[in-house]
Design an enzyme around this catalytic site. Structure first.
Site, PDB file in Angstrom:
ATOM      1  N   HIS A 153       0.839  -1.206   0.000  1.00 27.02           N
ATOM      2  CA  HIS A 153       0.000   0.000   0.000  1.00 27.02           C
ATOM      3  C   HIS A 153       0.872   1.254   0.000  1.00 27.02           C
ATOM      4  O   HIS A 153       0.689   2.168  -0.809  1.00 27.02           O
ATOM      5  CB  HIS A 153      -0.906  -0.038   1.233  1.00 27.02           C
ATOM      6  CG  HIS A 153      -1.873   1.097   1.324  1.00 27.02           C
ATOM      7  ND1 HIS A 153      -3.232   0.926   1.190  1.00 27.02           N
ATOM      8  CD2 HIS A 153      -1.690   2.427   1.545  1.00 27.02           C
ATOM      9  CE1 HIS A 153      -3.839   2.101   1.323  1.00 27.02           C
ATOM     10  NE2 HIS A 153      -2.923   3.020   1.547  1.00 27.02           N
ATOM     11  N   GLU A 154       1.851   1.292   0.912  1.00 27.38           N
ATOM     12  CA  GLU A 154       2.705   2.474   1.011  1.00 27.38           C
ATOM     13  C   GLU A 154       3.624   2.608  -0.200  1.00 27.38           C
ATOM     14  O   GLU A 154       3.936   3.721  -0.633  1.00 27.38           O
ATOM     15  CB  GLU A 154       3.521   2.427   2.304  1.00 27.38           C
ATOM     16  CG  GLU A 154       2.714   2.251   3.581  1.00 27.38           C
ATOM     17  CD  GLU A 154       1.578   3.248   3.734  1.00 27.38           C
ATOM     18  OE1 GLU A 154       1.644   4.348   3.137  1.00 27.38           O
ATOM     19  OE2 GLU A 154       0.607   2.939   4.451  1.00 27.38           O
ATOM     20  N   HIS A 191       1.825   4.395  -2.934  1.00 24.70           N
ATOM     21  CA  HIS A 191       1.874   5.844  -2.717  1.00 24.70           C
ATOM     22  C   HIS A 191       3.240   6.401  -3.099  1.00 24.70           C
ATOM     23  O   HIS A 191       3.321   7.465  -3.732  1.00 24.70           O
ATOM     24  CB  HIS A 191       1.563   6.168  -1.260  1.00 24.70           C
ATOM     25  CG  HIS A 191       0.131   5.990  -0.890  1.00 24.70           C
ATOM     26  ND1 HIS A 191      -0.908   6.568  -1.579  1.00 24.70           N
ATOM     27  CD2 HIS A 191      -0.452   5.289   0.117  1.00 24.70           C
ATOM     28  CE1 HIS A 191      -2.057   6.248  -1.023  1.00 24.70           C
ATOM     29  NE2 HIS A 191      -1.811   5.458   0.006  1.00 24.70           N
TER      30      HIS A 191
END
Length: 226
Positions: free
Chosen positions: A124-125, A128
């Site tokens: 997820h990170e 980003h």
């Protein structure tokens, strides 16, 4: 800016050092909720931290999703050194991790209880991080914020069926889309431009069709195999 005042976001080459959503450090968007407000220990020397470091190192070697994201960041001239840029902290119970250009990725060792949870959170990170490396993400536009959250939720494994079952979300039809929209709306609720839960859901609904179709750095074929 209201949702009717600008077109559906198209995230191009990054030009500003903006930080992801509600985490990390940046002087560009100081009103965003910072991961620091939820971190209880920046330098944990604990069994949980050492366990997570071992999981991180294993995933870098064995996870196709993590390896693809790291390789794509390096190819885009944003290489991450895991020991420096993927670190562990202790957090309150509502946070699993965060990303900011000034600090890299911080994961919550005391919250991550399995290697699978760590893999999903790290992916997820990394999504980003990839968006901030390769696109013009302008968080003052809540629709940009929503787009990177939709991509992170959909590409990381956050919304795979097994994770949703563990959360008690038992729907079989359309559950993936419901999960992505729910998690994106929860994330952008911290944006200062967000006027409340209904506004967050409306923004996510508006940009969802274009953002969910953007699977970079994966292809639509290989993301299914991750």
């Amino acid at each position: 800016m209201s949702s009717s005042a600008s077109p559906t976001p198209s995230l191009g080459k990054a030009t500003d050092d903006l930080r992801y959503a509600s985490t990390g450090k940046s002087s560009v968007a100081p009103t965003m909720k910072s991961i620091d407000a939820l971190v209880t220990d920046q330098n944990p020397d604990s069994a949980a931290s050492r366990r997570c470091e071992a999981w991180r190192d294993q995933l870098i070697e064995t996870s196709p999703r993590i390896r693809t994201l790291l390789a794509s960041l390096a190819a885009s001239k944003c290489p991450l050194t895991p020991s420096r840029h993927i670190t562990f902290v202790n957090c309150g119970p509502t946070l699993a991790g965060g990303f900011g250009p000034a600090v890299g990725i911080q994961l919550c060792a005391n919250v991550l209880q399995s290697r699978q949870h760590l893999e999903d959170t790290l992916a997820h990170e990394l999504v980003h991080a990839y968006d901030f490396c390769t696109r013009d993400v302008r968080l003052e536009d809540i629709r940009h914020h929503a787009c990177t959250e939709i991509r992170a939720a959909s590409l990381s494994g956050d919304c795979e069926w097994g994770r949703e079952i563990k959360r008690g979300n038992l729907g079989f039809f359309g559950q993936f889309e419901k999960c992505v929209k729910r998690r994106a709306a929860l994330a952008i609720a911290f944006n200062p431009s967000c006027k409340g839960p209904a506004h967050a859901r409306a923004v996510v609904d508006e940009v969802f069709p274009s953002c969910i179709d953007d699977t970079a750095p994966f292809t639509k074929d290989n993301i299914v195999d991750m």
